[in-house]
Motif scaffolding. Sequence first.
Motif, short mmCIF file in Angstrom:
data_model
loop_
_atom_site.label_atom_id
_atom_site.label_comp_id
_atom_site.label_asym_id
_atom_site.label_seq_id
_atom_site.Cartn_x
_atom_site.Cartn_y
_atom_site.Cartn_z
N TRP A 82 -34.64 66.01 -29.61
CA TRP A 82 -34.06 64.97 -30.67
C TRP A 82 -35.03 63.93 -29.69
N TYR A 83 -35.33 62.70 -30.94
CA TYR A 83 -36.21 61.44 -30.46
C TYR A 83 -35.46 60.58 -31.19
N TRP A 84 -35.01 59.47 -30.52
CA TRP A 84 -34.60 58.23 -31.03
C TRP A 84 -35.79 57.25 -31.52
N MET A 85 -35.65 56.91 -32.60
CA MET A 85 -36.47 56.02 -33.39
C MET A 85 -36.06 54.47 -33.61
N SER A 86 -34.80 54.11 -33.08
CA SER A 86 -34.45 52.75 -33.16
C SER A 86 -33.53 52.54 -32.19
N GLY A 87 -33.28 51.26 -31.84
CA GLY A 87 -32.14 51.00 -31.00
C GLY A 87 -32.76 50.45 -29.52
N PRO A 88 -31.97 50.55 -28.48
CA PRO A 88 -32.46 50.35 -27.10
C PRO A 88 -33.12 51.84 -26.47
N LEU A 89 -32.86 52.75 -26.99
CA LEU A 89 -33.60 54.07 -26.53
C LEU A 89 -34.77 54.52 -27.53
N SER A 90 -35.14 53.60 -28.15
CA SER A 90 -36.40 53.83 -29.32
C SER A 90 -37.55 54.48 -28.47
N GLY A 91 -38.25 55.53 -29.00
CA GLY A 91 -39.11 56.11 -28.64
C GLY A 91 -39.05 57.17 -27.59
N LYS A 92 -37.69 57.36 -26.90
CA LYS A 92 -37.47 58.11 -25.81
C LYS A 92 -36.94 59.62 -26.42
N MET A 93 -37.18 60.44 -25.50
CA MET A 93 -36.73 61.73 -25.92
C MET A 93 -35.29 61.91 -25.49
N GLY A 94 -34.53 62.57 -26.33
CA GLY A 94 -33.23 62.71 -26.09
C GLY A 94 -33.05 64.43 -25.72
N PRO A 95 -31.73 64.75 -25.89
CA PRO A 95 -31.36 66.17 -25.53
C PRO A 95 -31.99 67.22 -26.23
N THR A 96 -32.02 68.41 -25.71
CA THR A 96 -32.29 69.59 -26.71
C THR A 96 -31.18 69.70 -27.56
N GLY A 97 -31.43 70.12 -28.98
CA GLY A 97 -30.36 70.30 -29.83
C GLY A 97 -30.45 69.34 -31.01
N ASP A 98 -29.73 69.30 -32.14
CA ASP A 98 -29.95 68.49 -33.25
C ASP A 98 -28.61 67.55 -33.09
N ILE A 99 -28.81 66.42 -32.70
CA ILE A 99 -27.53 65.41 -32.61
C ILE A 99 -27.72 64.37 -33.74
N GLY A 100 -28.38 64.46 -34.57
CA GLY A 100 -28.66 63.55 -35.70
C GLY A 100 -27.51 62.88 -36.38
N TYR A 101 -26.56 64.22 -36.68
CA TYR A 101 -25.52 63.50 -37.57
C TYR A 101 -24.37 62.57 -36.83
N SER A 102 -24.39 63.00 -35.57
CA SER A 102 -23.21 62.17 -34.69
C SER A 102 -23.89 60.70 -34.43
N GLU A 103 -25.41 60.84 -34.39
CA GLU A 103 -25.98 59.44 -33.95
C GLU A 103 -26.11 58.68 -35.21
N VAL A 104 -26.01 59.16 -36.27
CA VAL A 104 -25.99 58.30 -37.39
C VAL A 104 -24.64 57.64 -37.60
N LEU A 105 -23.79 58.59 -37.11
CA LEU A 105 -22.35 57.92 -37.42
C LEU A 105 -21.91 56.89 -36.34
#
Length: 75
Positions: free
Chosen positions: A46-69
Amino acid sequence: MSYIRNEIKDSRGFTVGYSLDTGKEIQYFGHTKGYIGRFDRTLNRWYWMSGPLSGKMGPTGDIGYSEVLKAEGKM
Protein backbone atom coordinates in the motif's frame (compact mmCIF):
# COMPACT_ATOMS: atom_id res chain seq x y z
CA MET A 1 -6.81 0.20 -21.38
CA SER A 2 -9.94 -0.54 -19.39
CA TYR A 3 -10.42 0.18 -15.73
CA ILE A 4 -12.84 -1.46 -13.34
CA ARG A 5 -14.54 1.08 -11.07
CA ASN A 6 -16.02 0.05 -7.70
CA GLU A 7 -18.01 2.30 -5.40
CA ILE A 8 -16.98 2.53 -1.73
CA LYS A 9 -19.91 2.92 0.65
CA ASP A 10 -20.15 3.68 4.34
CA SER A 11 -22.19 1.67 6.85
CA ARG A 12 -25.37 3.58 5.92
CA GLY A 13 -24.99 2.77 2.23
CA PHE A 14 -23.87 6.23 1.10
CA THR A 15 -21.12 6.37 -1.53
CA VAL A 16 -18.04 8.07 -0.06
CA GLY A 17 -15.49 7.19 -2.75
CA TYR A 18 -14.45 4.73 -5.40
CA SER A 19 -11.59 2.55 -6.55
CA LEU A 20 -10.11 2.05 -10.01
CA ASP A 21 -8.58 -1.34 -10.76
CA THR A 22 -5.97 -1.03 -13.53
CA GLY A 23 -4.79 -4.64 -13.37
CA LYS A 24 -1.39 -3.86 -11.85
CA GLU A 25 -2.69 -1.59 -9.11
CA ILE A 26 -5.84 -0.37 -7.43
CA GLN A 27 -6.20 3.38 -6.96
CA TYR A 28 -8.50 4.72 -4.22
CA PHE A 29 -10.32 8.06 -4.25
CA GLY A 30 -12.56 9.82 -1.74
CA HIS A 31 -15.27 12.18 -2.96
CA THR A 32 -14.07 15.08 -0.75
CA LYS A 33 -10.38 14.18 -0.25
CA GLY A 34 -9.41 13.05 -3.76
CA TYR A 35 -6.62 10.55 -4.41
CA ILE A 36 -6.10 8.69 -1.11
CA GLY A 37 -3.65 5.97 -2.08
CA ARG A 38 -2.87 2.95 -4.19
CA PHE A 39 -2.25 -0.75 -3.76
CA ASP A 40 0.53 -2.15 -5.96
CA ARG A 41 -0.26 -5.77 -6.78
CA THR A 42 3.23 -6.68 -7.98
CA LEU A 43 4.84 -5.60 -4.70
CA ASN A 44 1.79 -6.39 -2.53
CA ARG A 45 2.20 -2.96 -0.88
CA TRP A 46 0.00 0.00 0.00
CA TYR A 47 1.20 3.57 -0.75
CA TRP A 48 -0.34 6.75 0.64
CA MET A 49 -0.84 9.41 -2.03
CA SER A 50 -2.23 12.24 0.12
CA GLY A 51 -2.13 13.53 3.68
CA PRO A 52 0.79 13.56 6.12
CA LEU A 53 2.06 10.14 4.96
CA SER A 54 2.02 11.08 1.27
CA GLY A 55 4.51 9.09 -0.78
CA LYS A 56 5.32 6.64 2.00
CA MET A 57 5.05 2.91 1.69
CA GLY A 58 2.49 1.32 3.97
CA PRO A 59 1.82 -2.21 5.12
CA THR A 60 1.60 -5.27 2.95
CA GLY A 61 -1.99 -5.93 1.98
CA ASP A 62 -4.77 -3.87 0.50
CA ILE A 63 -6.03 -1.40 3.14
CA GLY A 64 -7.52 1.03 0.63
CA TYR A 65 -11.19 0.64 1.54
CA SER A 66 -10.58 1.47 5.21
CA GLU A 67 -8.23 4.34 4.32
CA VAL A 68 -10.93 5.96 2.17
CA LEU A 69 -13.46 5.63 4.99
CA LYS A 70 -10.96 7.08 7.47
CA ALA A 71 -10.05 10.01 5.20
CA GLU A 72 -13.71 10.78 4.55
CA GLY A 73 -14.43 10.76 8.31
CA LYS A 74 -16.66 7.69 8.24
CA MET A 75 -14.64 5.53 10.65
